[in-house]
Design an enzyme around this catalytic site. Structure first.
Site, PDB file in Angstrom:
ATOM      1  N   GLY A  10       0.834  -1.200   0.000  1.00  0.00           N
ATOM      2  CA  GLY A  10       0.000   0.000   0.000  1.00  0.00           C
ATOM      3  C   GLY A  10       0.870   1.251   0.000  1.00  0.00           C
ATOM      4  O   GLY A  10       2.101   1.165  -0.007  1.00  0.00           O
ATOM      5  N   PHE A  11       0.217   2.384   0.035  1.00  0.00           N
ATOM      6  CA  PHE A  11       0.957   3.656  -0.012  1.00  0.00           C
ATOM      7  C   PHE A  11       1.912   3.795   1.184  1.00  0.00           C
ATOM      8  O   PHE A  11       3.125   3.911   1.014  1.00  0.00           O
ATOM      9  CB  PHE A  11      -0.070   4.797  -0.104  1.00  0.00           C
ATOM     10  CG  PHE A  11       0.379   6.104   0.451  1.00  0.00           C
ATOM     11  CD1 PHE A  11       1.517   6.738  -0.049  1.00  0.00           C
ATOM     12  CD2 PHE A  11      -0.333   6.723   1.477  1.00  0.00           C
ATOM     13  CE1 PHE A  11       1.937   7.954   0.472  1.00  0.00           C
ATOM     14  CE2 PHE A  11       0.073   7.929   1.998  1.00  0.00           C
ATOM     15  CZ  PHE A  11       1.220   8.544   1.501  1.00  0.00           C
ATOM     16  N   ILE A  12       1.400   3.710   2.395  1.00  0.00           N
ATOM     17  CA  ILE A  12       2.272   3.891   3.570  1.00  0.00           C
ATOM     18  C   ILE A  12       3.174   2.663   3.742  1.00  0.00           C
ATOM     19  O   ILE A  12       4.375   2.783   3.999  1.00  0.00           O
ATOM     20  CB  ILE A  12       1.445   4.136   4.854  1.00  0.00           C
ATOM     21  CG1 ILE A  12       0.560   5.379   4.695  1.00  0.00           C
ATOM     22  CG2 ILE A  12       2.363   4.304   6.074  1.00  0.00           C
ATOM     23  CD1 ILE A  12      -0.360   5.678   5.876  1.00  0.00           C
ATOM     24  N   LEU A  76      -0.576  -2.845   8.933  1.00  0.00           N
ATOM     25  CA  LEU A  76      -1.114  -1.717   8.165  1.00  0.00           C
ATOM     26  C   LEU A  76      -2.241  -2.142   7.222  1.00  0.00           C
ATOM     27  O   LEU A  76      -2.900  -1.287   6.626  1.00  0.00           O
ATOM     28  CB  LEU A  76       0.019  -1.081   7.331  1.00  0.00           C
ATOM     29  CG  LEU A  76       0.813   0.069   7.952  1.00  0.00           C
ATOM     30  CD1 LEU A  76       1.341  -0.280   9.326  1.00  0.00           C
ATOM     31  CD2 LEU A  76       1.966   0.476   7.055  1.00  0.00           C
ATOM     32  N   ALA A 117      -1.935   0.072  13.009  1.00  0.00           N
ATOM     33  CA  ALA A 117      -2.286   1.367  12.423  1.00  0.00           C
ATOM     34  C   ALA A 117      -3.789   1.584  12.587  1.00  0.00           C
ATOM     35  O   ALA A 117      -4.600   0.840  12.042  1.00  0.00           O
ATOM     36  CB  ALA A 117      -1.903   1.396  10.958  1.00  0.00           C
ATOM     37  N   TYR A 149     -16.296   2.247   9.275  1.00  0.00           N
ATOM     38  CA  TYR A 149     -14.831   2.283   9.326  1.00  0.00           C
ATOM     39  C   TYR A 149     -14.348   2.648  10.726  1.00  0.00           C
ATOM     40  O   TYR A 149     -13.486   1.986  11.306  1.00  0.00           O
ATOM     41  CB  TYR A 149     -14.317   3.288   8.281  1.00  0.00           C
ATOM     42  CG  TYR A 149     -12.817   3.371   8.203  1.00  0.00           C
ATOM     43  CD1 TYR A 149     -12.053   2.222   8.022  1.00  0.00           C
ATOM     44  CD2 TYR A 149     -12.158   4.597   8.284  1.00  0.00           C
ATOM     45  CE1 TYR A 149     -10.668   2.293   7.942  1.00  0.00           C
ATOM     46  CE2 TYR A 149     -10.784   4.676   8.207  1.00  0.00           C
ATOM     47  CZ  TYR A 149     -10.040   3.527   8.027  1.00  0.00           C
ATOM     48  OH  TYR A 149      -8.679   3.610   7.953  1.00  0.00           O
ATOM     49  N   LYS A 153     -12.272  -0.007  13.214  1.00  0.00           N
ATOM     50  CA  LYS A 153     -10.935   0.300  13.741  1.00  0.00           C
ATOM     51  C   LYS A 153     -10.980   0.453  15.264  1.00  0.00           C
ATOM     52  O   LYS A 153     -10.020   0.115  15.946  1.00  0.00           O
ATOM     53  CB  LYS A 153     -10.352   1.563  13.073  1.00  0.00           C
ATOM     54  CG  LYS A 153     -10.065   1.424  11.593  1.00  0.00           C
ATOM     55  CD  LYS A 153      -9.204   0.218  11.225  1.00  0.00           C
ATOM     56  CE  LYS A 153      -7.746   0.390  11.593  1.00  0.00           C
ATOM     57  NZ  LYS A 153      -6.925  -0.753  11.089  1.00  0.00           N
TER      58      LYS A 153
END
Ligand code: UDP
Length: 319
Positions: A10-12, A76, A117, A149, A153
């Site tokens: 992924g991006f991070i 993540l 995360a 969401y 989380k």
């Protein structure tokens, strides 16, 4: 040291993988490429210390085999992007709830340190900013998919804390606030890559609502400094930290800034929320992190301001 990064394509995650490899670690990535991509890890794909596993974190036997052999886990992998979550409500809940439980349970079984995360969505639509870790949450109705969401989380956080208390899981929880940087895609709704692309193509810049909602955008490099320092700090275990940048900007100001910095002729267009997302959609009017806790523990101080952040993203997008 051996590191597992779930969602490492992924991006991070891909930036974190690069940083861990550069620090001399052996890196295992597991990613189902639902929102990540092979392109993100193209630069490290052939690195001798990288192992890429294309699979879901919901496969227990694969996860057990991975977690058993590593020293630390950066968890993540998650459904990300407001738009993606609204379009894929079932899969978001499955990944965030069922997948995370597997990661946490197996890490507890093998006593491996995990960094989970989490997200600023946890705080919901409360208006008294800045948000600090102990604050109450304010959420809307379950009819509105966006709030799933925040709840999934939050359940991850409850699980992590419960495994910490009852099974001595060494876990650190990090609530990320609007992280941005090269490789982030606008495909799942994220505002900066969307605006930059629109501005560079000369397409209308699509501001949702009246654009008076504000956000604080953090550069991925700053966020990684925070994440890796927390992982290496024993006193962080069992705790929750906000992580991001606390410099706020309205979405309309952001659109104007990007238009100016790209020298774009794009008009700024206002789109009603219902059109952009779903009927009854609720946005957060503002969202600023209180960074006192992370500053006090590891001396965290974001280095990249919004102008520099945009400059880097625009340069990347133009290349
Ligand atoms: N946004 C916007 N235009 C877009 C995409 C997003 O005005 O094309 C707005 C969005 O409604 C929100 C803000 O930008 O108010 C940040 O959106 P993003 O999805 O990046 O992050 P989040 O909502 O999770 O803070």
């Amino acid at each position: 040291m051996k590191t597992l990064i779930t969602g490492g394509a992924g991006f991070i995650g891909s930036h974190l993988a690069e940083k861990q490899l550069a620090a001399g670690h052996e890196v295992f990535i597991i990613d189902d490429l639902s929102t990540g991509s092979l392109e993100n890890i193209a630069g490290i794909e052939k690195h001798g210390n990288l192992h890429f596993i294309l699979d879901t974190i919901r496969d227990e036997s694969i996860m057990e085999n991975l977690i058993k052999q590593v020293d630390q886990v950066f968890h993540l992998a998650a459904a990300v992007g407001v738009k993606w979550i609204i379009d894929n409500p079932l899969r978001s809940i499955q990944t965030n709830v069922l997948g995370s439980e597997i990661v946490l349970r197996l890490s507890a079984k093998y006593k491996k340190k995990v960094l989970l995360a989490s997200t600023s969505e946890i705080y919901g639509k409360k208006t008294e900013s800045p948000f600090s870790e102990e604050d109450d949450r304010l959420l809307g109705s379950t009819h509105i998919s966006r709030w799933s969401y925040s709840n999934t989380k939050a359940l991850d956080e409850f699980w992590a804390l419960a495994y910490h208390r009852e099974k001595k899981l060494p876990v650190i929880i990090v609530r990320l606030f609007n992280t941005c940087g090269p490789r982030q895609t606008g495909q799942y709704g994220m505002v900066i890559p969307r605006f930059v692309k629109q501005a560079l193509l000369g397409h209308p810049i699509t501001v949702h609502g009246d654009g008076q909602q504000s956000r604080c955008f953090a550069y991925v490099g700053d966020v990684l400094t925070g994440i890796t320092k927390l992982m290496d700090t024993p006193a962080a275990v069992g705790q929750i930290f906000n992580l991001g940048n606390n410099q706020s900007i309205t979405i309309l100001q952001l659109a104007e800034k990007i238009k100016k910095m790209t020298d774009s002729s794009s008009p700024i267009e206002f789109i009603p929320y219902e059109e952009a997302y779903e009927q009854g959609f609720e946005d957060m009017p503002e969202r600023t992190p209180d960074l006192t806790k992370i500053k006090n523990l590891i001396g965290y101080q974001p280095q990249v301001d919004i102008d520099e952040l945009l400059h880097r993203i625009i340069e990347y997008s133009e290349s």
